[in-house]
Each structure stands twice: as structure tokens, then as C-alpha cells.
Write a protein that holds these residues in place. Sequence first.
Motif, PDB file in Angstrom:
ATOM      1  N   VAL A  21       0.834  -1.206   0.000  1.00  0.00           N
ATOM      2  CA  VAL A  21       0.000   0.000   0.000  1.00  0.00           C
ATOM      3  C   VAL A  21       0.868   1.255   0.000  1.00  0.00           C
ATOM      4  N   MET A  22       1.960   1.205   0.727  1.00  0.00           N
ATOM      5  CA  MET A  22       2.835   2.386   0.796  1.00  0.00           C
ATOM      6  C   MET A  22       4.048   2.229  -0.111  1.00  0.00           C
ATOM      7  N   HIS A  23       3.848   1.547  -1.238  1.00  0.00           N
ATOM      8  CA  HIS A  23       4.979   1.272  -2.129  1.00  0.00           C
ATOM      9  C   HIS A  23       5.678   2.543  -2.567  1.00  0.00           C
ATOM     10  N   GLU A  24       4.918   3.618  -2.677  1.00  0.00           N
ATOM     11  CA  GLU A  24       5.527   4.884  -3.092  1.00  0.00           C
ATOM     12  C   GLU A  24       6.554   5.343  -2.055  1.00  0.00           C
ATOM     13  N   HIS A  25       6.175   5.300  -0.794  1.00  0.00           N
ATOM     14  CA  HIS A  25       7.070   5.749   0.270  1.00  0.00           C
ATOM     15  C   HIS A  25       8.223   4.774   0.458  1.00  0.00           C
ATOM     16  N   VAL A  26       7.923   3.486   0.336  1.00  0.00           N
ATOM     17  CA  VAL A  26       8.979   2.484   0.472  1.00  0.00           C
ATOM     18  C   VAL A  26      10.008   2.662  -0.639  1.00  0.00           C
ATOM     19  N   VAL A  62      -1.603   7.611   1.278  1.00  0.00           N
ATOM     20  CA  VAL A  62      -1.823   7.038  -0.054  1.00  0.00           C
ATOM     21  C   VAL A  62      -2.412   8.058  -1.014  1.00  0.00           C
ATOM     22  N   ASP A  63      -2.676   9.256  -0.507  1.00  0.00           N
ATOM     23  CA  ASP A  63      -3.311  10.271  -1.341  1.00  0.00           C
ATOM     24  C   ASP A  63      -2.286  11.227  -1.936  1.00  0.00           C
ATOM     25  N   GLY A  64      -1.020  10.973  -1.639  1.00  0.00           N
ATOM     26  CA  GLY A  64       0.005  11.797  -2.253  1.00  0.00           C
ATOM     27  C   GLY A  64       0.239  13.121  -1.576  1.00  0.00           C
ATOM     28  N   SER A  65       0.070  13.168  -0.254  1.00  0.00           N
ATOM     29  CA  SER A  65       0.342  14.405   0.471  1.00  0.00           C
ATOM     30  C   SER A  65       1.834  14.517   0.774  1.00  0.00           C
ATOM     31  N   ALA A  66       2.376  15.703   0.539  1.00  0.00           N
ATOM     32  CA  ALA A  66       3.803  15.920   0.795  1.00  0.00           C
ATOM     33  C   ALA A  66       4.094  15.795   2.286  1.00  0.00           C
ATOM     34  N   ALA A  67       3.172  16.285   3.109  1.00  0.00           N
ATOM     35  CA  ALA A  67       3.371  16.230   4.550  1.00  0.00           C
ATOM     36  C   ALA A  67       3.432  14.784   5.031  1.00  0.00           C
ATOM     37  N   ALA A  68       2.562  13.937   4.494  1.00  0.00           N
ATOM     38  CA  ALA A  68       2.557  12.536   4.895  1.00  0.00           C
ATOM     39  C   ALA A  68       3.878  11.875   4.525  1.00  0.00           C
ATOM     40  N   ALA A  69       4.397  12.220   3.368  1.00  0.00           N
ATOM     41  CA  ALA A  69       5.692  11.675   2.968  1.00  0.00           C
ATOM     42  C   ALA A  69       6.774  12.088   3.954  1.00  0.00           C
ATOM     43  N   GLY A  70       6.710  13.349   4.401  1.00  0.00           N
ATOM     44  CA  GLY A  70       7.673  13.820   5.384  1.00  0.00           C
ATOM     45  C   GLY A  70       7.561  13.065   6.692  1.00  0.00           C
ATOM     46  N   PRO A 120      -8.491  10.582  15.270  1.00  0.00           N
ATOM     47  CA  PRO A 120      -8.748  11.414  14.077  1.00  0.00           C
ATOM     48  C   PRO A 120      -7.473  11.731  13.309  1.00  0.00           C
ATOM     49  N   MET A 121      -6.397  11.989  14.033  1.00  0.00           N
ATOM     50  CA  MET A 121      -5.120  12.287  13.380  1.00  0.00           C
ATOM     51  C   MET A 121      -4.650  11.088  12.563  1.00  0.00           C
ATOM     52  N   LEU A 122      -4.727   9.922  13.157  1.00  0.00           N
ATOM     53  CA  LEU A 122      -4.226   8.720  12.482  1.00  0.00           C
ATOM     54  C   LEU A 122      -5.092   8.375  11.280  1.00  0.00           C
ATOM     55  N   ARG A 123      -6.395   8.587  11.422  1.00  0.00           N
ATOM     56  CA  ARG A 123      -7.281   8.332  10.289  1.00  0.00           C
ATOM     57  C   ARG A 123      -6.929   9.252   9.123  1.00  0.00           C
ATOM     58  N   TYR A 124      -6.665  10.509   9.443  1.00  0.00           N
ATOM     59  CA  TYR A 124      -6.277  11.449   8.395  1.00  0.00           C
ATOM     60  C   TYR A 124      -4.936  11.042   7.789  1.00  0.00           C
ATOM     61  N   LEU A 125      -3.989  10.717   8.657  1.00  0.00           N
ATOM     62  CA  LEU A 125      -2.665  10.313   8.172  1.00  0.00           C
ATOM     63  C   LEU A 125      -2.765   9.107   7.261  1.00  0.00           C
TER      64      LEU A 125
END
Lengths: 190, 190
Positions: free
Chosen positions: A134-139, B88-96, B78-83
Motif C-alpha cells: 500500500v505504501m509502495h511509493e514511500h517504500v 496514499v493520497d500523495g500528500s507531501a506532509a505525509a511523505a515527510g 482522528p489524526m491517524l485516520r487522516y494520516l
Amino acid sequence: MAEFAERGMSGTTIRGVAERAGVSPALVQHHFGTKERLRSACDEHVTEYLRREAAAGIDGGEVGDPGYVAAIRRTAPPMLRYLARALVDGSAAAAGIFDDLVEITERYLVDQPGRADAHTRAVVFTAMRLGITVMHEHVSRGLGTDLFGAAGATRVAHATLDLVAPGIVPDGMTEKVDAVLEVMDEGEAR
Amino acid sequence: MAEFAERGMSGTTIRGVAERAGVSPALVQHHFGTKERLRSACDEHVTEYLRREAAAGIDGGEVGDPGYVAAIRRTAPPMLRYLARALVDGSAAAAGIFDDLVEITERYLVDQPGRADAHTRAVVFTAMRLGITVMHEHVSRGLGTDLFGAAGATRVAHATLDLVAPGIVPDGMTEKVDAVLEVMDEGEAR
DNA sequence: CAGGAGACCGTACGCTTGTACAGCGACTTG
DNA sequence: CAAGTCGCTGTACAAGCGTACGGTCTCCTG
């Protein structure tokens, strides 16, 4: 499927799918009727694919065949990318696949005594393994290599074997993984 | 954030957010300008939250405080659900956030010899752990209990400890987890 | 060779979407 | 008390969306 995988269910447009396929939007509608039915067709396709290949992988000796492994390595990534999205996009088919994987996992995981029961373990382990997909992009970004490439898959397989408790994984699994990786390397080298 | 978590970036509408908040769509726009800036605000909020609480959890003795644990259990879901969606939605913050977690993991994982290097292990382990959160819906269904509830979290924690190789996790981690779970149970019983 | 099936297309329509804008009332401030 | 700030609203509009529909062309079949 690629469009659904990249943009999600609500993010993909029929016009986008059509353009990517090099046809008119009307043709997509002609073949699938509605967007929902297009999604269903994708769901069905990936479900059937996984069911077929999982069966072949479990009870078949096909995993030793370089041609078979090469074919899988070519066909699997689009399926897995789609599945990755579907698993968080609320697809009923993806939920079914998840549950099937839990069942298979529960059957194969060694039921040694521990803190949690076998079913809970199977659910958690399934989520963990799928998390990589699921997180293949990040991996891939973290590895500096595409997860679906030969090098990335090998590294991830090795790391996974490092990380999971040895008593949990069935006997001979390590050797089986090594055999597949070797066949894969041969196919890659050729 | 709940709306983004449930419907994804492209699936949520400003009108939907407004209705859920009990205000007019124009007010949402008044405060955040555009949908993209609303998403940025959510990203920033969850990033700041995780950075703050992760710091408190790592070097703080706060994890023994029942009030603190109860607060986390109330604010974190709520934070974890958003994260989970953002990953998988391509957020730059999540990648960070993912990359930060990899770094922390690499620092804490025991670097015992194995098949893969420490960094690869950290990336894979991070994806695995996050996989449980990202697929919380499927995990909850498989468990028959909400993953973010006390019972579900406990079962998952136990199963995780069963599944990961003992040599990998740092000394005292098991005891630390047990301590938190105990404090959590006390808070729940009260 | 007539005709039907089917792949494929362009156009059109109603709806939802993000966003701009003007305005209203309450509260603060000089 | 005048004036400005701010929370908040309704309306409006262009763009993009899913989908319906009529039409063209090719190919197969009797």
C-alpha cells in the motif's frame, strides 16, 4: 486500473481513462456503462488474477519456472498498485481480498503460544505485509529503488525475513523465498 | 480532517466539510481560501501534533500518566485516520512524516547482523507498522473490534510483539508497552 | 449482396464542483 | 458614537463531471 491506482476512485475521470487508453470517452461508456461498473470490472479482474496466481503459488511447483516468475513480475505490479488504492478507497472487492489473505495467513502461520491468539496475529500480519504494498511509493522513495523492481523486491524480502519472528513463519519458508529470488535473478540477468 | 480521511482529497467537497462543521461553505472558504490550503492546514496540524506527541512519548515520562494516555487516546484516532488517507493520497506532509518515522525507527532498531541493511529494515518496518493504521478499517473488521478502541489496540500491540523478531526490538520495549497498556486499562476502568 | 452487429465517435445536457463577490450583524476600538 | 474588523452568509458563475443519444464505419453472416 492505472488511472484508478494513481488518482483513486473519485479522482479518476472517464475522460482521463479514455485519454490514457487512446480512445474516446464514449467508448469507455459503451463498454462499461457507468464509472461504477468500470470499477467493478477492475475489482473483478484483480480478484480473479490474485485468486489464480495465489493458488498457483501455493500448491504449484511453478515458482521454480523462470518464465512463470518473469510473467508474474510483469503482470503483478499494476494489480498490486490498484489493490493498494482499493484497500483504502472502500472497495468491497479489496475487503474480500484482505479477508481471504487473513484466512490463508492464519492457515500457514505457526500457532506457537504467545500474547495474542492466532486469528489476531493473522489479521495484524496481513495488514503489515500489505502495508508495504500500500505504501509502495514511500517504500520506494526510502529505498531509492522501485519496490516493484527486482532489486527493490529482493531487499524488501530480505528485510521482511529479518524482521519477523523466526518461530512464526513456517519451516522452509526462508528457503522457498531464497529459491524464488534466485530464479528471479536468473531471469533478470538473461 | 474527518471528511478528508473518509473521502480522500478529491472525494471531499467544501460543501461537505461545511455541512459537517455546521457552517456555510462560504465560511470555509473565508478561513482557508482554497481547498488546497485547507488540506495544507490539516497537514500542518497533524504534522505538528505527531511531532509534539512523539517527542513527549520518546523522552518523556508522560507515558506513565493516566491523564496523558487518556488524552492521547482521545485525540490520536482522528489524526491517524487522516494520516492513513494522506499516506496514499500523495500528500507531501505525509511523505515527510513517513521519512521522519523511518529515521526514528532506524535509530531505535537494534542493528544486529542479518540479510538486509539497517536502513532497508527501518523503511520496511515503518511501512509494516503504518500498514496497521492505514488499513485500520480492515483490521477492525477482522478483529471484530475497533482498532482505535482500548481492546483493539491492546490485542494489536500483543500480536505485533508476537510477530516481530525479538532481537530487533530494543531492550525494555516489551515492558514499556506493557506499562502503557496497563495505564490505559486503568484509565478505561475508571 | 443486403443487413445486422458492434466498435467507435461527437455532441449535448444536467449536475456538482471550486471559487469569487457583495453584503449583513456583532463586537472592538479610537 | 463613528468606524473598522471579523465571523458569517447567500448568490452567482465558469469549469469539469457522468451520462444519454444519434450517428458512422467496418466486419461478419445469411
